[in-house]
Design a protein around this motif. Sequence first.
Motif, PDB file in Angstrom:
ATOM      1  N   GLN A  26       0.981  -1.199  -0.135  1.00  0.00           N
ATOM      2  CA  GLN A  26      -0.110   0.154   0.177  1.00  0.00           C
ATOM      3  C   GLN A  26       0.783   1.224  -0.097  1.00  0.00           C
ATOM      4  N   PHE A  29       2.346   1.935  -3.427  1.00  0.00           N
ATOM      5  CA  PHE A  29       1.487   2.661  -4.192  1.00  0.00           C
ATOM      6  C   PHE A  29       1.059   4.184  -3.825  1.00  0.00           C
ATOM      7  N   TYR A  35       3.370   1.449  -9.085  1.00  0.00           N
ATOM      8  CA  TYR A  35       1.863   1.480  -9.716  1.00  0.00           C
ATOM      9  C   TYR A  35       1.611  -0.044  -8.842  1.00  0.00           C
ATOM     10  N   CYS A  36       0.398  -0.307  -8.996  1.00  0.00           N
ATOM     11  CA  CYS A  36      -0.291  -1.576  -8.298  1.00  0.00           C
ATOM     12  C   CYS A  36       0.212  -2.662  -8.469  1.00  0.00           C
ATOM     13  N   PRO A  64      -0.433  -1.787 -14.811  1.00  0.00           N
ATOM     14  CA  PRO A  64      -1.290  -0.935 -13.998  1.00  0.00           C
ATOM     15  C   PRO A  64      -2.522  -0.154 -14.814  1.00  0.00           C
ATOM     16  N   CYS A  74      -7.849  -5.610 -13.231  1.00  0.00           N
ATOM     17  CA  CYS A  74      -7.039  -5.013 -12.258  1.00  0.00           C
ATOM     18  C   CYS A  74      -5.506  -5.116 -12.032  1.00  0.00           C
ATOM     19  N   ALA A  76      -3.659  -4.903  -9.556  1.00  0.00           N
ATOM     20  CA  ALA A  76      -3.144  -5.526  -8.450  1.00  0.00           C
ATOM     21  C   ALA A  76      -3.448  -6.991  -8.388  1.00  0.00           C
ATOM     22  N   CYS A 121     -10.774  -2.975 -14.156  1.00  0.00           N
ATOM     23  CA  CYS A 121     -10.360  -1.738 -13.744  1.00  0.00           C
ATOM     24  C   CYS A 121     -11.344  -0.707 -14.002  1.00  0.00           C
ATOM     25  N   CYS A 139      -7.874   1.810  -4.838  1.00  0.00           N
ATOM     26  CA  CYS A 139      -6.641   1.063  -5.426  1.00  0.00           C
ATOM     27  C   CYS A 139      -5.538   0.945  -4.610  1.00  0.00           C
ATOM     28  N   THR A 143      -4.442  -3.086  -3.743  1.00  0.00           N
ATOM     29  CA  THR A 143      -2.971  -3.289  -3.790  1.00  0.00           C
ATOM     30  C   THR A 143      -2.448  -4.278  -2.709  1.00  0.00           C
TER      31      THR A 143
END
Length: 162
Positions: A26, A29, A35-36, A64, A74, A76, A121, A139, A143
Amino acid sequence: MESASVLTCETIPENVDLDKIKSTAQQYFRSGDFYCSEAVVKTIKDAFQIPLPDAVISAASGFPVGMGGAGCTCGAVTGGVLSLGLVFGRTMPKDRKVDKVMTLSRELHDIFKKRHKCLCCRTLNRFMIMGSSRQMKQCIAFTGEMAEETARIIIRELNKLK
């Protein structure tokens, strides 16, 4: 021929902490460092001390915002799937290890889908402005959630080998 795994039950670090994995992903991100998908791969790689170069994180850079901003799966979740592949995937042609990683990837997919109803997403962020605090909060949570669930699966599967 079967390819060797990068981790075994004997190589699981003693200090794997699911809450720390979640919060670390987390934070990567939230801070904008990754990014995720990248945050999940980086967190899993470091938490499990996967003996691969940091360049593997770059394999997650196109995922991402649902595959390069296309709004599909998604990031993540795809970061989690990539991480499962790093641990359980194959490197040799026709190695049946692919069956295991596909099963585990489906499990991760199903966990996310059960909780959030879809993996798209675009749909998950519907009615949100991209980059808004509301969208970022969601997001960031996804993640952390996927890093934690990926780690949980890795630990469970490696413990089965004991």
